[in-house]
Write a protein that holds these residues in place. Sequence first.
Motif, PDB file in Angstrom:
ATOM      1  N   ALA A  89       4.165  17.211  24.671  1.00  0.00           N
ATOM      2  CA  ALA A  89       4.013  18.162  23.381  1.00  0.00           C
ATOM      3  C   ALA A  89       4.919  18.334  22.677  1.00  0.00           C
ATOM      4  N   VAL A  90       6.477  18.405  23.397  1.00  0.00           N
ATOM      5  CA  VAL A  90       7.506  18.610  22.657  1.00  0.00           C
ATOM      6  C   VAL A  90       7.798  17.236  21.868  1.00  0.00           C
ATOM      7  N   LEU A  91       7.863  16.153  22.532  1.00  0.00           N
ATOM      8  CA  LEU A  91       8.135  14.978  21.717  1.00  0.00           C
ATOM      9  C   LEU A  91       7.185  14.735  20.651  1.00  0.00           C
ATOM     10  N   SER A  92       5.993  15.167  20.758  1.00  0.00           N
ATOM     11  CA  SER A  92       4.866  14.698  19.544  1.00  0.00           C
ATOM     12  C   SER A  92       5.232  15.871  18.442  1.00  0.00           C
ATOM     13  N   LYS A  96       6.291  14.431  14.781  1.00  0.00           N
ATOM     14  CA  LYS A  96       5.559  14.728  13.570  1.00  0.00           C
ATOM     15  C   LYS A  96       6.456  15.174  12.809  1.00  0.00           C
ATOM     16  N   LYS A  97       7.216  16.151  13.049  1.00  0.00           N
ATOM     17  CA  LYS A  97       8.292  16.815  11.789  1.00  0.00           C
ATOM     18  C   LYS A  97       9.062  15.648  11.172  1.00  0.00           C
ATOM     19  N   TYR A  98       9.635  14.839  11.930  1.00  0.00           N
ATOM     20  CA  TYR A  98      10.571  13.624  11.426  1.00  0.00           C
ATOM     21  C   TYR A  98       9.855  12.705  10.668  1.00  0.00           C
ATOM     22  N   VAL A  99       8.521  12.303  11.118  1.00  0.00           N
ATOM     23  CA  VAL A  99       7.886  11.216  10.506  1.00  0.00           C
ATOM     24  C   VAL A  99       7.594  11.706   9.191  1.00  0.00           C
ATOM     25  N   GLN A 100       7.185  12.984   9.386  1.00  0.00           N
ATOM     26  CA  GLN A 100       6.698  13.423   7.687  1.00  0.00           C
ATOM     27  C   GLN A 100       7.782  13.384   6.634  1.00  0.00           C
ATOM     28  N   GLU A 117      21.118   6.349   3.882  1.00  0.00           N
ATOM     29  CA  GLU A 117      21.826   7.529   4.497  1.00  0.00           C
ATOM     30  C   GLU A 117      20.883   8.590   4.679  1.00  0.00           C
ATOM     31  N   VAL A 118      19.727   8.774   4.005  1.00  0.00           N
ATOM     32  CA  VAL A 118      18.863   9.611   4.426  1.00  0.00           C
ATOM     33  C   VAL A 118      18.187   9.555   5.506  1.00  0.00           C
ATOM     34  N   TYR A 119      17.622   8.309   5.799  1.00  0.00           N
ATOM     35  CA  TYR A 119      17.067   8.145   7.370  1.00  0.00           C
ATOM     36  C   TYR A 119      18.064   8.187   8.521  1.00  0.00           C
ATOM     37  N   GLU A 120      19.333   7.783   8.229  1.00  0.00           N
ATOM     38  CA  GLU A 120      20.364   8.070   8.888  1.00  0.00           C
ATOM     39  C   GLU A 120      20.610   9.805   9.494  1.00  0.00           C
ATOM     40  N   LYS A 121      20.469  10.342   8.517  1.00  0.00           N
ATOM     41  CA  LYS A 121      20.540  11.957   8.767  1.00  0.00           C
ATOM     42  C   LYS A 121      19.075  12.397   9.432  1.00  0.00           C
ATOM     43  N   ILE A 122      18.142  11.780   9.001  1.00  0.00           N
ATOM     44  CA  ILE A 122      16.777  12.203   9.663  1.00  0.00           C
ATOM     45  C   ILE A 122      17.022  12.089  11.289  1.00  0.00           C
ATOM     46  N   THR A 123      17.347  10.768  11.415  1.00  0.00           N
ATOM     47  CA  THR A 123      17.418  10.279  12.876  1.00  0.00           C
ATOM     48  C   THR A 123      18.478  11.218  13.571  1.00  0.00           C
ATOM     49  N   GLU A 124      19.555  11.426  13.109  1.00  0.00           N
ATOM     50  CA  GLU A 124      20.480  12.166  13.527  1.00  0.00           C
ATOM     51  C   GLU A 124      20.033  13.674  14.140  1.00  0.00           C
ATOM     52  N   GLN A 126      16.596  14.195  14.403  1.00  0.00           N
ATOM     53  CA  GLN A 126      15.619  14.165  15.417  1.00  0.00           C
ATOM     54  C   GLN A 126      16.291  13.876  16.810  1.00  0.00           C
ATOM     55  N   ASP A 127      17.208  13.059  16.851  1.00  0.00           N
ATOM     56  CA  ASP A 127      17.953  12.987  18.251  1.00  0.00           C
ATOM     57  C   ASP A 127      18.533  14.069  18.802  1.00  0.00           C
TER      58      ASP A 127
END
Length: 169
Positions: A89-92, A96-100, A117-124, A126-127
């Motif tokens: 549930a946590v992972l899902s 969902k939030k970061y895929v959106q 640059e935007v993708y790297e910030k989103i990935t950071e 999310q991690d």
Amino acid sequence: MKILIQSNLARIVFASIFLLVGSESFAQFGRGQQGFGGRGAYGYGRQRSTIPQAQEAPKKEEPKTAAQIVDETMPSITEAIGLNEFETAVLSSVLKKYVQERIEAQILKLPPEKMKEVYEKITERQDEELRAGLPLEKYEAFVELQKNGVAKTIKNNKKKKKKRKKAKS
């Protein structure tokens, strides 16, 4: 009388030539018994097909939402990492939030440098959120899963289980 015989002879010759030419044209251009191309009695024009014609053009598939994308991949991720219900549930929810956010970034159609640059910030972000929500070994397994892919991770997990069974025996 001579003129009458000549006119009758001319009529007979003309009629026979007309009949010969007419029958040849029927045979050559498909107006005989089978129709053009041997398709029965349809003759010329639009040929009929046994396949029904679609009334409207097929609709273009709508892009999937973030929830649909994540829901489709979660079972394989859960199997590969071995998550329990809470961790799933946590992972899902995080995915969902970061895929959106990634979908929204794609819609903006930014230049490639800015998009990276935007993708790297989103990935950071999310991690960070996953590191806080998942146990350390599950987080590391998820990072490894992202690098290798789901199929390879499942394959490696099966190999590890076989090695453990052989070691115990």
